[in-house]
Design a protein around this motif. Sequence first.
Motif: not given
Length: 428
Positions: A278-289, A314-318
């Motif tokens: 993805l590089g910097d084409s999208f914003r990526v946030r890892t959600l540990r929930c 094991g995680s979710y990445h928005l």
Amino acid sequence: MSRLWVVVFPAGGWGPAAAVPSPRSSVGGRPDGLLELESSDPHNIVRLILPQATTPAARNRQAADTLHDWLSEGILAPDPIPGLYVYEQRDGDILQRGIISALRLSAPDEGVVLPHEDVMPHVVEDRAALMRATAANLEPLLLTYRGEDTPGATTSGSAGGPGTGTGTGTAAVIERAAQHKPLLSTTTEDGFSHRLWAVTDPAEIAEIQSDLARHQALIADGHHRWATYLRLRAEHTSPGPWDFGLVLLVDTCRYPLRVRAIHRYLHRLPVAEALSALGDSFRVRTLRCPLPEARAALADAASEGNAFLLAGDGSYHLVDRPSPDILARTVPLGRPEAWRTLDATVLHATLLDHIWRIPDNPEHIAYIHHTEATVEKAEREGGTAVLMHPVREEVVRDLARQGVTMPRKSTSFGPKPATGLVLRDLAF
């Protein structure tokens, strides 16, 4: 605009089946659904629609032989008199009622039945071969139309108040029928109860035909079956039974459907590689929930723009906020803005085709309706689950009216009709 032409089942056609029905969500949307249903009963309908054999020709012969056996044994019985069916599905607060009938097939340019998704030619050919072998419509399409929102109508889809049953038109016939003892009542393993009533009075049938002739219908579920109907009609002499197809028509003014997303599972792409590309084409946030909280975050992000949830490690990445530059370079021009900004459009044009370079075929991508099953498959097999947020029905309908199709498997409308309650004979 041409007529939405509903016709009755003739005497001798097959009515409510004594074969065991199955919810479509179990047949097609859950990895273990087919084997579980087939082994549950020797007369489960999956033995007709998804026969198990070593070759396509053998599968189709097996389905035709099974159908013949069930007719000989009385598992399937012909209708005693011509008619239509009122069909009800209920689960807790969810209530849906509609008309099961045969519908005259219309050409795409007539604007009577509106598709909103593309189809895969090999799937259409597989379905056509099965329909040729059995000479039957084995399950109805789900079509929706927008009736008048009259006083007393159900507008929430809840089980609390189905309308008054007074007045004229399709809605009135449906509500009057529902006051009587059903012809058939059953519950499928997904918890939905199903009831059927026959409508055989010529005046009520004419009332339904006259009312529905004023409407367009949107294909909510069954694009491949509709394309199959059209292909087989071209192969047979007209007029005849192949000029019509089995459908369920639901008025979404009274009984709004649920629209759910269909998720993607990428067999050969680990999550780490997907995120790195993805590089910097999208914003990526890892959600540990937990998954419910991650889906809520996806819904919030999707309300502001394109957003996806990746899972499998094991995680979710928005993944959201695509750069305007990459959208300009990858999303095709010449389509309505509503199409160009669809999550499914951006997923296929930008992520799958451009960034991840993944071909859209079963070897690389699986389409799965159940969120939990998609995540579990990714974590078990090491691929990437791409969880989607559902698109609104009005967006789907508006694009369909413009003749614009969405990327395939963009939506999942429901509840879908159970498979196996009503079948239609094409050999009479």
